[in-house]
Design an enzyme around this catalytic site. Sequence first.
Site, PDB file in Angstrom:
ATOM      1  N   LYS A 206       0.892  -1.278   0.013  1.00 27.01           N
ATOM      2  CA  LYS A 206       0.063   0.016   0.035  1.00 27.01           C
ATOM      3  C   LYS A 206       0.852   1.222   0.201  1.00 27.01           C
ATOM      4  O   LYS A 206       0.666   2.281  -0.779  1.00 27.01           O
ATOM      5  CB  LYS A 206      -0.934  -0.013   1.176  1.00 27.01           C
ATOM      6  N   GLU A 212      10.624  -4.577   4.774  1.00 29.67           N
ATOM      7  CA  GLU A 212      10.777  -6.055   4.224  1.00 29.67           C
ATOM      8  C   GLU A 212      10.473  -5.924   2.791  1.00 29.67           C
ATOM      9  O   GLU A 212      11.137  -6.976   2.100  1.00 29.67           O
ATOM     10  CB  GLU A 212       9.719  -6.776   5.102  1.00 29.67           C
ATOM     11  N   GLY A 267      -4.936  -2.108   5.508  1.00 35.81           N
ATOM     12  CA  GLY A 267      -4.040  -3.436   5.030  1.00 35.81           C
ATOM     13  C   GLY A 267      -4.564  -4.548   5.165  1.00 35.81           C
ATOM     14  O   GLY A 267      -4.732  -5.537   4.439  1.00 35.81           O
ATOM     15  N   HIS A 384      -4.613 -33.359  18.292  1.00 34.89           N
ATOM     16  CA  HIS A 384      -3.288 -34.101  18.770  1.00 34.89           C
ATOM     17  C   HIS A 384      -2.210 -33.087  19.382  1.00 34.89           C
ATOM     18  O   HIS A 384      -1.105 -33.725  19.658  1.00 34.89           O
ATOM     19  CB  HIS A 384      -2.831 -35.297  17.677  1.00 34.89           C
ATOM     20  N   LYS A 506       9.361  -0.892  14.259  1.00 38.16           N
ATOM     21  CA  LYS A 506       9.808  -0.359  13.137  1.00 38.16           C
ATOM     22  C   LYS A 506      10.854   0.800  13.091  1.00 38.16           C
ATOM     23  O   LYS A 506      12.067   0.691  12.474  1.00 38.16           O
ATOM     24  CB  LYS A 506       8.742   0.203  12.113  1.00 38.16           C
TER      25      LYS A 506
HETATM   26  C1  G6Q Z   1      -2.475  -3.977   8.135  1.00 38.75           C
HETATM   27  C2  G6Q Z   1      -1.065  -3.437   8.554  1.00 38.75           C
HETATM   28  C3  G6Q Z   1      -0.032  -4.137   8.048  1.00 38.75           C
HETATM   29  C4  G6Q Z   1       0.370  -3.727   6.447  1.00 38.75           C
HETATM   30  C5  G6Q Z   1       1.711  -4.050   6.164  1.00 38.75           C
HETATM   31  C6  G6Q Z   1       2.145  -3.870   4.947  1.00 38.75           C
HETATM   32  O1  G6Q Z   1      -3.618  -3.600   8.512  1.00 38.75           O
HETATM   33  O2  G6Q Z   1      -1.342  -2.176   8.128  1.00 38.75           O
HETATM   34  O3  G6Q Z   1      -0.028  -5.512   8.101  1.00 38.75           O
HETATM   35  O4  G6Q Z   1      -0.607  -4.353   5.587  1.00 38.75           O
HETATM   36  O5  G6Q Z   1       2.708  -3.566   7.445  1.00 38.75           O
HETATM   37  O6  G6Q Z   1       2.136  -2.711   4.471  1.00 38.75           O
HETATM   38  P1  G6Q Z   1       2.046  -2.038   3.118  1.00 38.75           P
HETATM   39  O7  G6Q Z   1       1.144  -2.778   2.406  1.00 38.75           O
HETATM   40  O8  G6Q Z   1       2.055  -0.657   2.975  1.00 38.75           O
HETATM   41  O9  G6Q Z   1       3.705  -2.720   2.441  1.00 38.75           O
END
Ligand code: G6Q
Length: 543
Positions: A206, A212, A267, A384, A506
């Site tokens: 997003k 990462e 997200g 189990h 972060k």
């Molecule tokens: C979800 C969070 C988080 C996000 C990731 C990836 O609600 O905000 O899990 O989706 O940190 O973010 P980007 O899509 O911006 O890389």
Amino acid sequence: MTALDTTKPWQDLFAHAGRIGQMHLRDEFKRDPQRAQRFTFEAAGLLADLSKNRITDETLKLLCDLARARGVEDWRDRMFKGERINTTENRSVLHIALRNCEDRPIIVEGANVMDGVDAVLKKMMTFCHQIRSGDWQGYTGRPITDIVNIGIGGSDLGPVMITEALKPYAHKRLSTHFISNVDGTHAAEVLKPLDPATTLFIIASKTFTTQETIANAVTARDWFLAKAPNKQAVAKHFVALSTNTKAVAEFGIDTENMFEFWDWVGGRYSLWSAIGLSIALSIGFEDFENLLEGAFEMDEHFRLTPLERNLPVLLALVGVWNANIQGCTAHAVLPYDQYLHRLPAYLQQLDMESNGKSVTREGTACAWQTGPIIFGEPGTNGQHSFHQLIHQGTRKISCDFILPAISHNPLGDHHLMLMANALAQAQALMLGKTEDEVRAELKPGEESLVPHKQFSGNRPTTTVAMKKLTPATLGALIAMYEHKVFVQGVIWGLNSFDQWGVELGKQLAKPILAELKAGKPGDAQDASTKAMMERLLAWRKEG
Ligand code: G6Q
């Protein structure tokens, strides 16, 4: 908003819990043969049996009073209208617009968001047909065979969970892979068997700034360019899903190959947006639309049904009853369907990132428990393993059993065995085993085993059943959980749509990374972190 614990409905619920006291489900089913029917509710192809929770008609009435007092209907309507209910980020919360299959206009800042949603869906449809037909070819002229989604959190968990769940619908030529972890092992192992000439990378982010994802995307691009004839080949092998056009262009992806979404898509609520491209490529656009339609059906049910028969609302309320008033310390998600093996991980994020908060929307401390600990595994594997604690542990844990009636793989009696186990687990948790029942089964000299073989029962479970796991029923199931989490957030007074709790780690990782690169912890590090860094760096030096 008034503090939850000072409201009358909240206090009434505690008083009611005192009145029903030690009520045992075993006796309730004997007393009322219609109990299962009375507490079973249906919507959008899903059936939820709430009867194995320690509830009565009065409990549900008081819970609905609580929901009304907390403004659940009002918050729901505000979400559907596109109001900025994510107050700390000043954003609307409109994942429901992404599956608004009747195209009801949703106006945000004077514009109908459905125009953008429809345009992106159309672009996704065209791209899906090109890839799946083989018309879209890689740099050697061969069709794409492997799709690698690079993303993390909300840009990973939904697509992974759904593509796994809907494998029976997957295109025969296309394999879908996911790289999320910044651990180089993840990228290395995924890329190892792949041929760059027939691989499509989807960079799903997003913000397009997530450390990462960008690291994995750069590694994938380097891996690709080591074999590809030239940089122009990137255009045939890399697409982006993002809200950040500038960063996508800077990375070197043609913005023609970018699928857009918007800041009003959170997200963890984004699998219905362009973030779902890997899903659509795998199962085909028509089945992606079926997924959206299943979710839409649940949305309409949630939007229009009175609280007393509203599935996500009832699940939420019974969850609050179990967690806050009955003392359950965790909630287990137990899908009896191997295809749903990533559902617990997905719901962990949905629930724990949304409601894992300890201040209200107004910033005051919560004097009540909020989001539960969510965990789970598919049945029968969990039986189990950790089910022991659910049956006989000191902690009370509520469970959701998720159970389709028809398998995609009808092998012998496997599915009947699977169903029998799910039903037996819920039955055992409800009935338990009394001292008399244990004694009746003991052999002479086994007296000391009596306390070990007893089960208290009376442990709350909900069974969510469906005819078959299809794109539509899965869409409805996920939408049901999304709304459940939202309703619980409203009851607890939370903003379920922000996630400030992920920020601190972060921030701190940045200086630590710089110091690790320099081979020496900085003076500002605390003594514990510093000592660990020194040890790790020393081991790396030794090689
Ligand atoms: C979800 C969070 C988080 C996000 C990731 C990836 O609600 O905000 O899990 O989706 O940190 O973010 P980007 O899509 O911006 O890389």
